[in-house]
Scaffold this motif. Structure first.
Motif, mmCIF file in Angstrom:
data_model
loop_
_atom_site.group_PDB
_atom_site.id
_atom_site.type_symbol
_atom_site.label_atom_id
_atom_site.label_comp_id
_atom_site.label_asym_id
_atom_site.label_seq_id
_atom_site.Cartn_x
_atom_site.Cartn_y
_atom_site.Cartn_z
ATOM 1 N N UNK A 68 97.096 41.611 -81.864
ATOM 2 C CA UNK A 68 98.765 42.036 -82.237
ATOM 3 C C UNK A 68 99.564 43.235 -80.549
ATOM 4 N N UNK A 69 98.095 42.927 -79.866
ATOM 5 C CA UNK A 69 99.205 43.969 -78.236
ATOM 6 C C UNK A 69 98.908 42.619 -77.308
ATOM 7 N N UNK A 70 99.017 41.667 -77.456
ATOM 8 C CA UNK A 70 98.896 40.714 -76.412
ATOM 9 C C UNK A 70 97.619 40.866 -75.000
ATOM 10 N N UNK A 71 96.720 41.504 -75.547
ATOM 11 C CA UNK A 71 95.767 41.988 -74.799
ATOM 12 C C UNK A 71 95.145 40.727 -74.054
ATOM 13 N N UNK A 72 94.919 41.019 -72.314
ATOM 14 C CA UNK A 72 94.116 40.031 -71.790
ATOM 15 C C UNK A 72 92.434 40.426 -72.451
ATOM 16 N N UNK A 73 92.269 39.508 -73.046
ATOM 17 C CA UNK A 73 90.298 39.436 -73.321
ATOM 18 C C UNK A 73 89.523 38.947 -71.632
ATOM 19 N N UNK A 74 90.572 38.673 -70.623
ATOM 20 C CA UNK A 74 89.094 39.328 -69.812
ATOM 21 C C UNK A 74 88.821 40.875 -69.565
ATOM 22 N N UNK A 75 89.781 40.981 -69.604
ATOM 23 C CA UNK A 75 89.148 42.846 -69.796
ATOM 24 C C UNK A 75 88.837 43.709 -71.297
ATOM 25 N N UNK A 76 87.649 42.403 -72.011
ATOM 26 C CA UNK A 76 87.245 42.949 -73.327
ATOM 27 C C UNK A 76 85.645 42.371 -73.388
ATOM 28 N N UNK A 77 84.519 43.499 -74.104
ATOM 29 C CA UNK A 77 84.052 42.960 -73.694
ATOM 30 C C UNK A 77 82.990 43.300 -75.401
ATOM 31 N N UNK A 78 81.827 43.219 -75.849
ATOM 32 C CA UNK A 78 80.840 43.588 -76.828
ATOM 33 C C UNK A 78 79.745 43.901 -75.958
ATOM 34 N N UNK A 79 79.731 45.501 -76.951
ATOM 35 C CA UNK A 79 78.491 45.766 -76.646
ATOM 36 C C UNK A 79 77.193 46.839 -77.942
ATOM 37 N N UNK A 80 76.616 45.940 -77.936
ATOM 38 C CA UNK A 80 75.483 46.297 -79.127
ATOM 39 C C UNK A 80 75.749 48.423 -78.966
ATOM 40 N N UNK A 81 75.541 48.794 -77.749
ATOM 41 C CA UNK A 81 76.139 50.122 -78.210
ATOM 42 C C UNK A 81 76.554 50.973 -78.994
ATOM 43 N N UNK A 82 77.502 49.773 -79.570
ATOM 44 C CA UNK A 82 78.682 50.634 -80.383
ATOM 45 C C UNK A 82 78.469 49.916 -81.828
ATOM 46 N N UNK A 83 77.288 49.525 -82.216
ATOM 47 C CA UNK A 83 77.204 49.309 -83.392
ATOM 48 C C UNK A 83 75.649 50.224 -83.952
#
Length: 162
Positions: A68-83
């Protein structure tokens, strides 16, 4: 100034016999995530990086937001710390963020997000609902020094529905 956007995952489905991490969104969760993302996107600050919990429901909510925001996926990450449900791991993760990042969005879970919204923000929130977003600003330039900030915006699905 540092800014954090906390977004709780959309409403999840209990209709499947899957592990907690694999629980999907309900249709309502998908629709609410779109509604909140579109509304937030009207006045959104420039986001430097987005992080998500690896749980399916949080990651799916995050991807709806990103699209929806047209965000650049190169500035995205998944982290276990947020689970994390207590908020301790999320708080430690945020305090260790790169200070080159000024505005960060994170996608995760309750009780952690309600607790942190109340710890960091200046408005009491009884409960951050599913697909609820809380935007908090801090008058510091070091993530390790964030404490009480200003709750700049809350976008909750129930406030957007007629």
């Amino acid at each position: 100034m540092k800014q954090i956007i906390l977004m709780r995952h959309g409403k999840s489905s209990w209709d499947y016999d899957v592990s907690d991490k694999d629980r999907p969104l309900k249709e309502r969760g998908v629709n609410d995530a779109h509604l909140v993302a579109k509304t937030f996107g009207l006045h959104a600050p420039t986001i430097d990086f987005i992080y998500s919990s690896p749980a399916n429901r949080a990651l799916h909510t995050c991807m709806i937001f990103v699209r929806n925001l047209g965000f650049d996926l190169s500035k995205f990450n998944v982290t276990n710390a947020l689970y994390d449900f207590s908020g301790n791991s999320v708080e430690q993760f945020v305090q260790k963020l790169d200070n080159g990042l000024d505005t960060v969005a994170i996608f995760g879970h309750n009780y952690a997000f309600t607790s942190l919204a109340n710890t960091w923000g200046d408005q009491y929130i009884e409960n951050v609902p599913t697909a609820g977003l809380v935007h908090i600003t801090f008058g510091v330039d070091d993530w390790s020094k964030i404490a009480k900030g200003t709750t700049k915006q809350m976008v909750f699905p129930k406030h957007l529905k007629k």
